[in-house]
Design an enzyme around this catalytic site. Structure first.
Site, PDB file in Angstrom:
ATOM      1  N   CYS A  46       0.716  -1.009   0.005  1.00  0.00           N
ATOM      2  CA  CYS A  46      -0.447  -0.129  -0.029  1.00  0.00           C
ATOM      3  C   CYS A  46       0.767   1.144   0.154  1.00  0.00           C
ATOM      4  CB  CYS A  46      -0.664  -0.210   0.891  1.00  0.00           C
ATOM      5  SG  CYS A  46      -1.930   1.586   1.798  1.00  0.00           S
ATOM      6  N   HIS A  47       0.234   2.479  -0.145  1.00  0.00           N
ATOM      7  CA  HIS A  47       0.922   3.404  -0.791  1.00  0.00           C
ATOM      8  C   HIS A  47       1.992   4.255   0.720  1.00  0.00           C
ATOM      9  CE1 HIS A  47       0.915   4.615  -3.769  1.00  0.00           C
ATOM     10  NE2 HIS A  47      -0.714   4.355  -4.473  1.00  0.00           N
ATOM     11  N   THR A  48       0.875   3.668   2.234  1.00  0.00           N
ATOM     12  CA  THR A  48       1.954   3.835   3.133  1.00  0.00           C
ATOM     13  C   THR A  48       3.290   3.382   3.898  1.00  0.00           C
ATOM     14  OG1 THR A  48      -0.762   4.746   4.225  1.00  0.00           O
ATOM     15  CG2 THR A  48       0.864   4.487   5.765  1.00  0.00           C
ATOM     16  N   HIS A  68       1.346  -3.628   6.224  1.00  0.00           N
ATOM     17  CA  HIS A  68       0.140  -3.317   6.856  1.00  0.00           C
ATOM     18  C   HIS A  68      -1.230  -3.822   6.528  1.00  0.00           C
ATOM     19  CE1 HIS A  68       0.065   0.071   4.461  1.00  0.00           C
ATOM     20  NE2 HIS A  68      -1.321   0.282   5.261  1.00  0.00           N
ATOM     21  N   GLU A  69      -1.093  -5.064   4.915  1.00  0.00           N
ATOM     22  CA  GLU A  69      -1.850  -4.827   4.090  1.00  0.00           C
ATOM     23  C   GLU A  69      -2.125  -6.722   4.919  1.00  0.00           C
ATOM     24  OE1 GLU A  69      -4.189  -1.845   1.148  1.00  0.00           O
ATOM     25  OE2 GLU A  69      -4.592  -4.005   0.508  1.00  0.00           O
ATOM     26  N   CYS A  98      -9.840  -0.681  21.337  1.00  0.00           N
ATOM     27  CA  CYS A  98      -9.770  -1.774  22.433  1.00  0.00           C
ATOM     28  C   CYS A  98     -10.676  -1.699  23.365  1.00  0.00           C
ATOM     29  CB  CYS A  98      -8.711  -0.587  23.237  1.00  0.00           C
ATOM     30  SG  CYS A  98      -8.983   1.017  23.595  1.00  0.00           S
ATOM     31  N   CYS A 101     -10.789   2.951  25.463  1.00  0.00           N
ATOM     32  CA  CYS A 101     -10.995   4.468  25.408  1.00  0.00           C
ATOM     33  C   CYS A 101     -12.200   5.595  24.543  1.00  0.00           C
ATOM     34  CB  CYS A 101      -9.597   4.765  24.205  1.00  0.00           C
ATOM     35  SG  CYS A 101     -10.393   4.169  22.630  1.00  0.00           S
ATOM     36  N   CYS A 104     -12.977   5.131  21.569  1.00  0.00           N
ATOM     37  CA  CYS A 104     -13.747   3.432  21.649  1.00  0.00           C
ATOM     38  C   CYS A 104     -15.148   3.357  21.819  1.00  0.00           C
ATOM     39  CB  CYS A 104     -13.222   2.516  21.560  1.00  0.00           C
ATOM     40  SG  CYS A 104     -11.836   1.270  21.193  1.00  0.00           S
ATOM     41  N   CYS A 112      -8.890   4.937  17.693  1.00  0.00           N
ATOM     42  CA  CYS A 112      -8.990   3.795  19.023  1.00  0.00           C
ATOM     43  C   CYS A 112      -6.941   5.327  19.344  1.00  0.00           C
ATOM     44  CB  CYS A 112      -8.498   2.898  19.843  1.00  0.00           C
ATOM     45  SG  CYS A 112      -7.946   1.571  20.501  1.00  0.00           S
ATOM     46  N   ARG A 116      -1.727   4.506  20.956  1.00  0.00           N
ATOM     47  CA  ARG A 116      -0.962   4.858  19.303  1.00  0.00           C
ATOM     48  C   ARG A 116       0.210   5.738  19.939  1.00  0.00           C
ATOM     49  NH1 ARG A 116      -5.215  10.087  18.818  1.00  0.00           N
ATOM     50  NH2 ARG A 116      -3.717  10.557  20.439  1.00  0.00           N
ATOM     51  N   CYS A 175      -6.407  -1.977   4.859  1.00  0.00           N
ATOM     52  CA  CYS A 175      -6.743  -1.195   4.505  1.00  0.00           C
ATOM     53  C   CYS A 175      -7.139  -0.689   3.549  1.00  0.00           C
ATOM     54  CB  CYS A 175      -4.298  -0.590   4.733  1.00  0.00           C
ATOM     55  SG  CYS A 175      -4.322   1.178   4.243  1.00  0.00           S
ATOM     56  N   ARG A 370      -3.101  -3.524  -6.824  1.00  0.00           N
ATOM     57  CA  ARG A 370      -3.284  -4.204  -5.737  1.00  0.00           C
ATOM     58  C   ARG A 370      -2.187  -5.466  -6.073  1.00  0.00           C
ATOM     59  NH1 ARG A 370      -3.220   0.045  -3.157  1.00  0.00           N
ATOM     60  NH2 ARG A 370      -4.072   0.309  -1.717  1.00  0.00           N
TER      61      ARG A 370
HETATM   62  N1  APR Z   1      -5.773  14.824 -11.023  1.00  0.00           N
HETATM   63  C1  APR Z   1      -6.485  12.792 -11.058  1.00  0.00           C
HETATM   64  N2  APR Z   1      -6.306  12.005 -10.514  1.00  0.00           N
HETATM   65  C2  APR Z   1      -4.509  11.452 -10.445  1.00  0.00           C
HETATM   66  C3  APR Z   1      -3.741  12.979 -10.014  1.00  0.00           C
HETATM   67  C4  APR Z   1      -4.724  14.331 -10.398  1.00  0.00           C
HETATM   68  N3  APR Z   1      -3.261  15.084 -10.298  1.00  0.00           N
HETATM   69  N4  APR Z   1      -2.722  12.440  -9.294  1.00  0.00           N
HETATM   70  C5  APR Z   1      -2.995  11.152  -9.155  1.00  0.00           C
HETATM   71  N5  APR Z   1      -3.864  11.164  -9.841  1.00  0.00           N
HETATM   72  C6  APR Z   1      -4.692   9.262  -9.988  1.00  0.00           C
HETATM   73  C7  APR Z   1      -3.319   7.818 -10.086  1.00  0.00           C
HETATM   74  O1  APR Z   1      -3.309   8.454 -11.668  1.00  0.00           O
HETATM   75  C8  APR Z   1      -4.335   7.048  -9.830  1.00  0.00           C
HETATM   76  O2  APR Z   1      -4.538   6.192 -11.074  1.00  0.00           O
HETATM   77  O3  APR Z   1      -4.699   8.866  -8.416  1.00  0.00           O
HETATM   78  C9  APR Z   1      -4.862   7.292  -9.351  1.00  0.00           C
HETATM   79  C10 APR Z   1      -4.218   6.906  -7.085  1.00  0.00           C
HETATM   80  O4  APR Z   1      -3.862   5.435  -7.343  1.00  0.00           O
HETATM   81  P1  APR Z   1      -3.229   4.551  -6.144  1.00  0.00           P
HETATM   82  O5  APR Z   1      -1.847   5.719  -6.730  1.00  0.00           O
HETATM   83  O6  APR Z   1      -3.296   3.383  -6.824  1.00  0.00           O
HETATM   84  O7  APR Z   1      -3.479   5.221  -5.126  1.00  0.00           O
HETATM   85  P2  APR Z   1      -4.375   4.393  -3.994  1.00  0.00           P
HETATM   86  O8  APR Z   1      -4.285   2.895  -3.459  1.00  0.00           O
HETATM   87  O9  APR Z   1      -5.834   4.207  -4.513  1.00  0.00           O
HETATM   88  O10 APR Z   1      -4.351   5.374  -2.946  1.00  0.00           O
HETATM   89  C11 APR Z   1      -5.458   6.296  -2.455  1.00  0.00           C
HETATM   90  O11 APR Z   1      -5.086   7.110  -0.753  1.00  0.00           O
HETATM   91  O12 APR Z   1      -3.326   5.179   0.136  1.00  0.00           O
HETATM   92  C12 APR Z   1      -3.562   6.764   0.527  1.00  0.00           C
HETATM   93  O13 APR Z   1      -2.491   9.056   0.564  1.00  0.00           O
HETATM   94  C13 APR Z   1      -2.988   7.762   0.363  1.00  0.00           C
HETATM   95  O14 APR Z   1      -1.991   8.450  -2.423  1.00  0.00           O
HETATM   96  C14 APR Z   1      -2.746   7.571  -1.964  1.00  0.00           C
HETATM   97  C15 APR Z   1      -4.243   7.539  -1.887  1.00  0.00           C
HETATM   98 ZN    ZN Z   2      -2.201   1.149   3.522  1.00  0.00          ZN
HETATM   99 ZN    ZN Z   3      -9.683   2.511  22.056  1.00  0.00          ZN
END
Ligand code: APR
Ligand code: ZN
Ligand code: ZN
Length: 375
Positions: A46-48, A68-69, A98, A101, A104, A112, A116, A175, A370
């Site tokens: 995932c992005h994080t 984390h997924e 939990c 808290c 929760c 929660c 943290r 996630c 994914r």
């Molecule tokens: N305008 C429109 N679409 C955009 C732009 C923009 N300016 N910039 C990026 N995108 C599109 C990308 O082309 C992509 O398809 O946003 C989409 C983001 O998708 P992913 O990169 O697959 O991210 P995702 O896993 O869906 O998570 C999205 O949520 O988890 C948070 O901040 C984290 O950046 C992540 C967001």
């Molecule tokens: Zn995530």
């Molecule tokens: Zn809690």
């Protein structure tokens, strides 16, 4: 039997910012009181994970085991653990529950606060780590650290799920999918016959589309600068898709014209403060609600004219889709098993933990929705 003993196993270790993760052997200590050791079977990327690895996260600590997924099976439990036992199938939760808290106890939130502070510092609630590599301490990540054959989490950070559920699919509920789906259902509370627009058609945005559709929205506009996402977005419920780059005026103006005054609900699933503004301003005067889901970089700020809010638009946000995690994740798993919640179509790549760097690359280039790694 491994209970009570140190387990030596394979993990992907992040030694520092922008360095490829290193697949190597680590030692995982037994779970202490109110802790659970899990054999991770599958993990998604995932992005994080990528954000922390980029070094741009001011709270990122190294060396660390990211991820984390995930989905796995309880190997052993520490003293005082009552919610799971060895053999249970589980999903680790970066948003714990939990039950005690003030967060929760308040039905209005899922944030929660129990662990943290220590979770943010990359350690277990007692302030120490369960991971070492050649004697060196390795930090935990988001209370999960799923890029490892074994991990240890707090008992408040684990949801027991139906054993019939395939862990290579339901790991996604840890996630992104839960986050997007819940943002539509819990946070926006999308209603029947409503109109919605979604910025960003990655895993999170597609999950929002599923949620909007399930809630009965009849117009769901997908917005992305990468038009290769449009086909899959329609499969997930988007009724039309648009590319903001194809217009010579702000996308909010385009949408207001397209929808006779704006949308009932909008969602930002990118993490870009400019698109957050556009999403708010594309809402209908008097009632439109915009939900921020994407995580913007540290220190960034949002802006709009206050008039936008004075005239009835609502700006909200949520984490983990507003789900109270231990109560809700098992129910989402049941929704998947009943065929009401799509998960399989999010998975564009099935790889192995050894290929984690490739999976991160596929995420950064936008090729994957994914990637699920077998651990
Ligand atoms: N305008 C429109 N679409 C955009 C732009 C923009 N300016 N910039 C990026 N995108 C599109 C990308 O082309 C992509 O398809 O946003 C989409 C983001 O998708 P992913 O990169 O697959 O991210 P995702 O896993 O869906 O998570 C999205 O949520 O988890 C948070 O901040 C984290 O950046 C992540 C967001
Ligand atoms: Zn995530
Ligand atoms: Zn809690």
């Amino acid at each position: 039997v491994t209970a009570g003993k140190v387990i030596t196993c394979k993990a992907a270790v992040a030694w520092g910012p922008r360095q490829p993760l290193k697949i190597q052997m680590i030692d995982v200590a037994p779970p202490k009181e109110n802790e659970v050791r899990i054999k991770i079977m599958y993990t998604a990327v995932c992005h994080t994970d990528g954000y922390t690895l980029s070094g741009e996260d001011p709270e990122g600590i190294f060396p660390v085991i990211l991820g984390h997924e995930g989905g796995g099976i309880v190997e052993s439990v520490g003293k005082g653990v009552v919610n799971v036992q060895p053999g249970d199938h589980v999903i680790p939760l970066y948003t714990p529950q939990c039950g005690e808290c003030k967060f929760c106890k308040n039905p209005k939130t899922n944030l929660c606060s129990k662990i943290r502070a220590t979770q943010g510092r990359g350690v277990m609630p007692d302030g120490t780590s369960r991971f070492t590599c050649n004697g060196q301490e390795i930090f935990h990540f988001m209370g999960c650290s799923t890029f490892s054959e074994y991990t240890v989490v707090a008992d408040v950070s684990v949801a027991k799920i139906n054993k019939k559920a395939p862990l290579d699919k339901v790991c996604l509920l840890g996630c992104g999918v839960s986050t997007g789906y819940g943002a539509a259902i819990n946070t926006a509370k999308v209603d029947n016959n409503s109109s919605c627009a979604i910025w960003g058609l990655g895993g999170v945005g597609l999950a929002v589309a599923l949620g909007c559709k399930a809630a009965g929205a009849t117009k769901i506009i997908g917005i992305d600068i990468n038009e290769s996402k449009f086909e899959i977005a329609k499969k997930f419920g988007c009724t039309e898709c648009i590319n903001p780059k194809m217009y010579n005026k702000p996308i909010q103006d385009v949408l207001i014209e397209m929808t006779d005054g704006g949308l009932d609900y909008t969602f930002e699933c990118i993490g870009n403060v400019q698109t957050m503004r556009a999403a708010l301003e594309a809402c209908h005067k008097g009632w439109g609600t915009s939900v921020i889901i994407g995580v913007a970089g540290a220190g960034q700020e949002i802006s709009t004219r206050p008039f936008q809010l004075v005239t009835g638009r609502v700006w909200k946000g949520c984490a983990f889709g507003g789900w109270k995690s231990r109560d809700s994740v098992p129910k989402l798993v049941e929704e998947y098993l009943n065929g009401n919640l799509v998960l399989d179509d999010f998975i564009t790549h099935s790889l192995h933990l050894d290929d984690v760097n490739e999976a991160l690359q596929l995420m950064h280039t936008g090729e994957s929705i994914r990637s699920v790694l077998q651990v």
